[in-house]
Design a protein around this motif. Structure first.
Motif, short mmCIF file in Angstrom:
data_model
loop_
_atom_site.label_atom_id
_atom_site.label_comp_id
_atom_site.label_asym_id
_atom_site.label_seq_id
_atom_site.Cartn_x
_atom_site.Cartn_y
_atom_site.Cartn_z
N MET A 108 0.84 -1.20 0.00
CA MET A 108 0.00 0.00 0.00
C MET A 108 0.88 1.25 0.00
N ASN A 109 0.52 2.22 -0.83
CA ASN A 109 1.28 3.46 -0.91
C ASN A 109 0.75 4.49 0.09
N SER A 110 1.64 5.03 0.92
CA SER A 110 1.23 6.11 1.82
C SER A 110 1.03 7.41 1.05
N ILE A 111 1.97 7.68 0.13
CA ILE A 111 1.89 8.89 -0.69
C ILE A 111 2.09 8.49 -2.14
N GLU A 112 1.30 9.07 -3.01
CA GLU A 112 1.51 8.87 -4.45
C GLU A 112 1.09 10.14 -5.19
N THR A 113 1.97 10.61 -6.05
CA THR A 113 1.60 11.72 -6.93
C THR A 113 1.54 11.21 -8.36
N LYS A 114 0.55 11.67 -9.08
CA LYS A 114 0.41 11.30 -10.49
C LYS A 114 0.43 12.56 -11.34
N ASP A 115 1.54 12.73 -12.05
CA ASP A 115 1.71 13.84 -13.00
C ASP A 115 1.45 15.20 -12.36
N ILE A 116 1.93 15.37 -11.12
CA ILE A 116 1.74 16.66 -10.46
C ILE A 116 2.66 17.72 -11.07
N SER A 117 2.07 18.83 -11.42
CA SER A 117 2.82 20.00 -11.89
C SER A 117 2.41 21.19 -11.05
N TYR A 118 3.34 22.12 -10.89
CA TYR A 118 3.03 23.35 -10.16
C TYR A 118 3.71 24.51 -10.86
N HIS A 119 2.93 25.53 -11.17
CA HIS A 119 3.43 26.71 -11.86
C HIS A 119 3.16 27.94 -11.01
N TYR A 120 4.13 28.83 -10.94
CA TYR A 120 3.91 30.11 -10.27
C TYR A 120 2.92 30.93 -11.08
N PRO A 121 2.27 31.92 -10.42
CA PRO A 121 1.31 32.77 -11.15
C PRO A 121 1.88 33.43 -12.40
N ASN A 122 3.21 33.66 -12.41
CA ASN A 122 3.81 34.29 -13.59
C ASN A 122 4.04 33.28 -14.73
N GLY A 123 3.67 32.01 -14.47
CA GLY A 123 3.77 31.00 -15.51
C GLY A 123 5.01 30.14 -15.46
N SER A 124 5.99 30.48 -14.62
CA SER A 124 7.21 29.68 -14.55
C SER A 124 6.94 28.34 -13.87
N ASN A 125 7.57 27.31 -14.40
CA ASN A 125 7.35 25.95 -13.90
C ASN A 125 8.28 25.66 -12.73
N VAL A 126 7.72 25.10 -11.65
CA VAL A 126 8.52 24.66 -10.51
C VAL A 126 8.58 23.13 -10.49
N LEU A 127 7.45 22.51 -10.74
CA LEU A 127 7.36 21.05 -10.82
C LEU A 127 6.71 20.67 -12.13
N GLU A 128 7.18 19.61 -12.75
CA GLU A 128 6.63 19.20 -14.03
C GLU A 128 6.39 17.70 -14.06
N LYS A 129 5.11 17.32 -14.00
CA LYS A 129 4.66 15.93 -14.11
C LYS A 129 5.45 15.00 -13.19
N ILE A 130 5.33 15.27 -11.89
CA ILE A 130 6.04 14.49 -10.88
C ILE A 130 5.26 13.22 -10.54
N ASN A 131 5.90 12.07 -10.68
CA ASN A 131 5.34 10.80 -10.25
C ASN A 131 6.24 10.24 -9.15
N PHE A 132 5.66 10.11 -7.97
CA PHE A 132 6.45 9.85 -6.76
C PHE A 132 5.63 8.95 -5.86
N LYS A 133 6.21 7.84 -5.42
CA LYS A 133 5.48 6.89 -4.57
C LYS A 133 6.28 6.61 -3.29
N VAL A 134 5.56 6.55 -2.20
CA VAL A 134 6.16 6.19 -0.91
C VAL A 134 5.32 5.06 -0.33
N GLU A 135 5.93 3.90 -0.17
CA GLU A 135 5.20 2.76 0.40
C GLU A 135 5.07 2.90 1.91
N LYS A 136 3.98 2.41 2.43
CA LYS A 136 3.69 2.49 3.86
C LYS A 136 4.82 1.84 4.66
N GLY A 137 5.32 2.56 5.67
CA GLY A 137 6.36 2.04 6.55
C GLY A 137 7.77 2.15 6.04
#
Length: 277
Positions: A1-30
């Motif tokens: 079981m995954n405690s944390i999972e991101t699927k294609d997470i992106s984050y852009h500042y209001p000015n349009g600059s990219n900070v994160l681009e399609k992040i896929n990250f998994k952390v299994e429980k324990g």
């Protein structure tokens, strides 16, 4: 079981600059997971997504395989499950005394005075800060502040603890103490996720590693798999752990048989390699 999972997470500042681009990250429980990257890679921004401080521009975050929602009730529940320890404990310690600071979270979720007192005592004992209850946080050393910040999270009894550069600003002894504490917490069932650029620490404490560079995850694997890929490590503005770097130098200069890749990452691994010669 995954405690944390991101699927294609992106984050852009209001000015349009990219900070994160399609992040896929998994952390299994324990598990114990390290997010490894140079300063400015986007590690802190990613971590702020994990308990809803930041909402992704696009993509989805799952905690315990449930999609995160951003209404107040859902966020309160999320923040009881996941605790974040910031890189600078001064950003987290806000109360006049250590006791009040550790009690702040439990107080805000409406626990009884008796339960709050119990949690504060237990949390301070776990981090070795009992006896400091009446001390003002600004009177503590950097390592002590980190411990109190961790105690404040433990008082919420989280299932997952996320720590941004937990050894930043600490001397080697203080850094070792913090990492030993996190190791013990993990043994008690808490999932531990850290961000760091300390490549020497990662092989000692992490079971899985992600390398992050310029807002992208560029590699994932065990510490052995990660540091075997020397080219990718260096492209991320990182280096090999000191033992591995030494072996690499000996390999190039002396062509020693025991120094062939994959290089040992710790003193223990190097000793085991030498004992077989």
């Amino acid at each position: 079981m995954n405690s944390i999972e991101t699927k294609d997470i992106s984050y852009h500042y209001p000015n349009g600059s990219n900070v994160l681009e399609k992040i896929n990250f998994k952390v299994e429980k324990g598990s114990k997971v390290a997010l490894l990257g140079a300063n400015g890679a986007g590690k802190s921004t990613l971590f702020l997504h994990f308990n809803g401080i930041i909402k992704p521009t696009s993509g989805t975050l799952f905690i315990d395989e449930e999609e995160v929602k951003y209404d107040n009730k859902s966020l309160m529940k999320l923040r009881q499950k996941i605790g974040i320890v910031f890189q600078n404990p001064d950003d987290q310690l806000i109360a006049p005394t250590v006791m009040e600071d550790v009690a702040y979270g439990p107080l805000n979720i409406g626990l009884s005075k008796q339960e709050i007192k119990k949690r504060v005592e237990e949390s301070l004992k776990q981090v070795g800060m009992e006896g400091f209850e009446k001390i003002a946080p600004h009177q503590l050393s950097g390592g002590q502040k980190k411990r109190v910040a961790i105690a404040g999270i433990l008082a919420m009894q989280p299932e997952i603890m996320v720590l941004d550069e937990p050894t930043s600003g600490l001397d080697p002894r203080g850094a070792s103490q913090i990492m030993k504490l996190l190791y013990k917490l993990n043994e008690k069932g808490i999932t531990i996720v850290i961000s760091t650029h300390d490549v020497d620490m990662v092989p000692l404490y992490a079971s899985k590693v992600y390398i992050m560079s310029a807002g992208h995850i560029i590699k994932e694997g065990t510490p052995q798999e990660i540091f075997k890929d020397v080219k990718t490590v260096r492209e991320a503005n990182l280096r090999l752990p000191r033992i591995a770097h030494l072996m690499e130098i000996l390999d190039k200069e002396d062509n020693e048989v025991f120094c062939k890749p994959p290089y040992p990452l710790t003193i223990g691994e190097a000793r085991a390699r030498l004992s077989k010669i």
